[in-house]
Design a protein around this motif. Structure first.
Motif, PDB file in Angstrom:
ATOM      1  N   UNK A   1       9.479   3.289 -29.777  1.00  0.00           N
ATOM      2  CA  UNK A   1      10.839   3.494 -30.595  1.00  0.00           C
ATOM      3  C   UNK A   1      11.844   3.847 -29.722  1.00  0.00           C
TER       4      UNK A   1
ATOM      5  N   UNK B   1       9.205  -0.862 -31.980  1.00  0.00           N
ATOM      6  CA  UNK B   1       8.121  -0.232 -32.919  1.00  0.00           C
ATOM      7  C   UNK B   1       6.647  -0.804 -32.617  1.00  0.00           C
TER       8      UNK B   1
ATOM      9  N   UNK C   1       3.326  -1.640 -34.056  1.00  0.00           N
ATOM     10  CA  UNK C   1       2.522  -1.563 -35.270  1.00  0.00           C
ATOM     11  C   UNK C   1       0.838  -1.863 -35.172  1.00  0.00           C
TER      12      UNK C   1
ATOM     13  N   UNK D   1       4.936 -10.383 -24.874  1.00  0.00           N
ATOM     14  CA  UNK D   1       5.585 -11.042 -25.950  1.00  0.00           C
ATOM     15  C   UNK D   1       6.971 -10.610 -26.148  1.00  0.00           C
TER      16      UNK D   1
ATOM     17  N   UNK E   1       8.960 -11.084 -22.643  1.00  0.00           N
ATOM     18  CA  UNK E   1       8.943 -12.325 -21.968  1.00  0.00           C
ATOM     19  C   UNK E   1       9.294 -13.298 -23.197  1.00  0.00           C
ATOM     20  N   UNK E   2       8.925 -13.387 -24.007  1.00  0.00           N
ATOM     21  CA  UNK E   2       9.153 -14.427 -25.123  1.00  0.00           C
ATOM     22  C   UNK E   2      10.331 -14.065 -25.985  1.00  0.00           C
ATOM     23  N   UNK E   3      10.773 -12.698 -26.018  1.00  0.00           N
ATOM     24  CA  UNK E   3      11.779 -12.071 -26.906  1.00  0.00           C
ATOM     25  C   UNK E   3      11.238 -12.414 -28.292  1.00  0.00           C
ATOM     26  N   UNK E   4      10.075 -12.129 -28.672  1.00  0.00           N
ATOM     27  CA  UNK E   4       9.893 -11.783 -30.100  1.00  0.00           C
ATOM     28  C   UNK E   4      10.068 -10.428 -30.518  1.00  0.00           C
ATOM     29  N   UNK E   5      10.654 -10.267 -31.485  1.00  0.00           N
ATOM     30  CA  UNK E   5      10.982  -8.965 -32.211  1.00  0.00           C
ATOM     31  C   UNK E   5       9.881  -8.274 -32.309  1.00  0.00           C
TER      32      UNK E   5
ATOM     33  N   UNK F   1       8.665  -5.920 -34.195  1.00  0.00           N
ATOM     34  CA  UNK F   1       7.901  -5.749 -35.600  1.00  0.00           C
ATOM     35  C   UNK F   1       6.767  -7.002 -35.714  1.00  0.00           C
ATOM     36  N   UNK F   2       7.417  -7.944 -35.527  1.00  0.00           N
ATOM     37  CA  UNK F   2       6.552  -9.335 -35.707  1.00  0.00           C
ATOM     38  C   UNK F   2       5.610  -9.566 -34.510  1.00  0.00           C
ATOM     39  N   UNK F   3       6.029  -9.148 -33.383  1.00  0.00           N
ATOM     40  CA  UNK F   3       5.098  -9.190 -32.309  1.00  0.00           C
ATOM     41  C   UNK F   3       3.935  -8.277 -32.571  1.00  0.00           C
TER      42      UNK F   3
ATOM     43  N   UNK G   1       2.959  -6.688 -35.182  1.00  0.00           N
ATOM     44  CA  UNK G   1       2.294  -7.166 -36.540  1.00  0.00           C
ATOM     45  C   UNK G   1       1.071  -8.140 -36.047  1.00  0.00           C
ATOM     46  N   UNK G   2       1.511  -9.159 -35.557  1.00  0.00           N
ATOM     47  CA  UNK G   2       0.736 -10.274 -35.106  1.00  0.00           C
ATOM     48  C   UNK G   2      -0.453  -9.756 -34.220  1.00  0.00           C
ATOM     49  N   UNK G   3      -0.205  -9.055 -33.241  1.00  0.00           N
ATOM     50  CA  UNK G   3      -1.267  -8.768 -32.181  1.00  0.00           C
ATOM     51  C   UNK G   3      -2.045  -7.561 -32.930  1.00  0.00           C
TER      52      UNK G   3
END
Lengths: 325, 340
Positions: B75, B80, B82, B137, B140-144, B146-148, B150-152
């Motif tokens: 944070x 974040x 998850x 992620x 490098x890939x500029x993923x938020x 939260x979503x990155x 959540x997926x991993x």
């Protein structure tokens, strides 16, 4: 053609390619009974996804809707059993109302305290699940106790076909409800002031406020609709599986969010379409259900869903970088 | 804010700088801790004050504490994580799988100290690599975040299922279990590890340029880039640290319970977020300190232990955690408004 934006067209293309590939690996995919059961699996996740779509367009994220779905479903079914009430319309209204009121709680906290939706909805989800399981009960309502009218409603088919061996299979009528809700939300998002305000709020909340949108009302609309859809979908789910399990839907929020992201909505808000979401839900459900058809062990299911989510968000992130809103 | 405070007290005592880093939030938390202690003692004097109760808290609190500190570090840069629970379980399961291979037919219980050190190394490596993936992620890939994550997190839990096939891995070497159940001079090992980690991390965050740069990224990303901070690399480092800490928590969890499973500790995720926020961490980035998180985890452990003693159902305790989180958000919001 206006119906297909360029993003939606790409998602539709991915869907078609995936269908052809799965069909090549196992032609059983194309059996009408498989397609019908796929469509049936779309209904509950799809209804929830439409709510999450609204939240994501407004720039938020919601992980509490599965808890609201449990609240709507379990409270209604338990009270129907307790009151010995048998009906369809009133229970569904009640479940929708419960979900909507819980959504109002989300909207209030997020708007009033200006707090990150993820953290607020994590909190409200825990509150609602804790109350339902702690105060109402933890036991399933099984098929022998389930109200007959709900079961009869859930097993309604609009089309019944006969297999060669004489057994029948049908296309669930619930798909009609799903399509109607999808069209309704599409019209609200594209044709009404409140719908446009959701996009405006998601693109730039401050700008939306200065243009004169009542942003509090937008938030209430978004989170109440998401909650109401979840409550409705929860009861629909239990009437389709003839069982009300208060521990249901745990972890489903990820699948639903993945489907919405897969459908091209951006977590930064301002982007997303109903058509894209419906296609995203179909892709997710199809791939999950087809793993067995493709001969992949089911233990890989979560890896596949997680991988799909990462791939989808990576693509949307690249797109958002190329064309900043 | 806290950076200037820490800089000013560079010559002061370590304890002083620790306290000042969190400002009056930490004092408040200390008061809350004492208050809970007093109330619970008044309600259940015989049970609550028993040494048994404190000892059992000292064994299970560190897992949650380390996860919360890991969440706080994610944070700090405004992100974040998850995936921490997934990482924790994956670390425990990978170590357990390694033990299974090393021991072969003899059973993992017979393994000595050397394989256990290997297991700890493998577990931590898994955590750091998982964090590296998250960091790549996100930066490098500029993923938020939260979503990155959540997926991993889903991928990590999925890998746990693939490795175990579903059921729990049971039977770890005794030296491994010592990490979760042993004592050093009457003090539980997990508690010792937790305290050492807290001191080290708090020095890292308040006394090194690494910590300062992390907070600056969270406070004002643009300004941080203009001052020459390599944002991408810093974010990757911070998620690697988070992943390593999560793995540490997973090691303690599997050592204490002598088992590892894909869905252990699922409720820890919400609790880690709550404790981090309660401990004065700003989820938007830039603010957070280890002492605050440690105080928050102590007060919540006291609270839930007290509730358990009063025979409140676990589900209602979940309700209390959620309500607590929302209450803290509300209080912070009112305080922020007054400060403005």
């Amino acid at each position: 053609m206006k119906l297909f934006g360029s993003a939606d067209a790409i998602i539709a293309l991915i869907l078609v390619v995936a269908m052809v590939l799965i069909g090549l690996i196992n032609p059983a995919f194309w059996q009408l009974s498989n397609i019908f059961s796929l469509l049936k699996s779309n209904v509950v996740i799809g209804l929830m996804a439409l709510g999450v779509l609204l939240v994501m367009i407004s720039g938020g994220i919601d992980v509490s809707f599965t808890a609201f779905a449990v609240a709507g479903m379990y409270l209604v079914v338990r009270s129907m059993v307790a009151l010995d009430y048998d009906g369809v319309i009133l229970p569904f209204l009640a479940a929708t109302l419960i979900g909507g009121l819980l959504g109002l709680m989300n909207a209030g906290i997020i708007h009033k305290f200006n707090m990150i939706p993820l953290i607020v909805t994590l909190g409200t989800a825990s509150v609602v699940r804790g109350l339902v399981l702690g105060l109402v009960g933890t036991s399933n309502v099984n098929i022998n106790q389930m109200p007959d009218a709900l079961i009869a409603f859930g097993r309604t088919d609009i089309l019944t076909l006969e297999r060669a061996n004489g057994t029948t299979f049908g296309l669930t009528a619930m798909i009609v409800i799903y399509i109607a809700v999808a069209v309704g939300i599409h019209l609200v998002l594209t044709r009404t002031m409140i719908g446009r305000s959701v996009y405006a709020y998601g693109a730039d909340a401050e700008a939306a406020k200065r243009v004169g949108f009542n942003t509090g009302r937008t938030m209430i609309f978004v989170y109440c609709t998401a909650g109401a859809l979840a409550g409705f979908a929860g009861l629909l789910h239990s009437s389709m599986i003839w069982l009300a399990n208060p521990r249901d839907f745990v972890g489903l929020e990820l699948d639903v969010i993945a489907a919405v992201v897969l459908g091209g909505a951006s977590i930064f808000g301002g982007r997303g379409t109903v058509l894209g979401t419906v296609l995203g839900v179909f892709i997710l459900v199809m791939i999950q259900n087809s793993l067995i058809l493709m001969g992949i062990d089911t233990t890989w299911q979560r890896v596949v869903v997680g991988g799909m989510l990462i791939a989808a968000v990576a693509v949307t992130a690249l797109r958002d970088r190329r064309a900043p809103v | 804010m806290s950076q200037t405070n820490t800089a000013e007290t560079a010559g002061g005592s370590f304890k002083g700088s620790l306290l000042r880093a969190g400002g009056h939030t930490n004092v408040q938390l200390g008061v809350i801790c004492l208050l809970i202690l007093v109330v619970m003692t008044a309600l259940r004097p015989q049970m609550f004050l028993s040494s048994y109760n404190f000892e059992s808290m000292a064994f299970f609190m560190p897992e949650l504490g380390i996860l919360s500190v890991a969440m706080m570090i994610a944070m700090l840069t405004g992100g974040i994580d998850l995936s921490i629970v997934g990482v924790a379980n994956l670390a425990g399961i990978t170590a357990g799988t390694v033990f299974g291979y090393v021991a072969g037919e003899a059973g993992a219980g017979s393994l000595g100290v050397a394989p256990v050190i290997l297991g700890v190394g493998v577990g931590l490596l898994v955590g750091v690599l998982a964090g590296l993936l998250n960091g790549l992620l996100i930066s490098g890939l500029k993923i938020t975040p939260i979503l990155a994550t959540l997926g991993t997190g889903q991928v990590f839990i999925g890998l746990c299922l693939v490795l175990t096939g579903g059921p729990a891995i049971v039977g770890f070497p005794s030296a491994w279990n010592w990490l979760g159940n042993g004592k050093i001079a009457a003090i539980p090992v997990p508690l010792v590890l937790f305290v050492v980690l807290c001191v080290a991390l708090s020095l890292l965050l308040s006394r090194t340029s690494f910590g300062l740069r992390l907070k600056m990224i969270g406070t004002n990303p643009k300004a941080a880039v203009y001052t020459g901070i390599e944002r991408g690399r810093m974010i990757i480092w911070s998620y690697m640290l988070t992943g390593g800490l999560a793995a540490m928590a997973g090691i303690l969890l599997s050592a204490r319970t002598n088992a590892a499973k894909s869905d252990y500790g699922a409720s820890y995720l919400l609790q880690a977020v709550l404790i981090a926020v309660l401990g004065g961490t700003n989820p938007a980035g830039g603010k957070g300190n280890v002492l605050g998180v440690a105080l928050a985890v102590i007060s919540l452990t006291l609270l839930s232990s007290g509730f358990q003693m009063m025979r409140v159902s676990n589900h209602l305790i979940d309700f209390v955690w959620g309500a607590f989180l929302i209450a803290v958000i509300a209080i912070n919001s009112f305080r922020g408004r007054k400060a403005r």
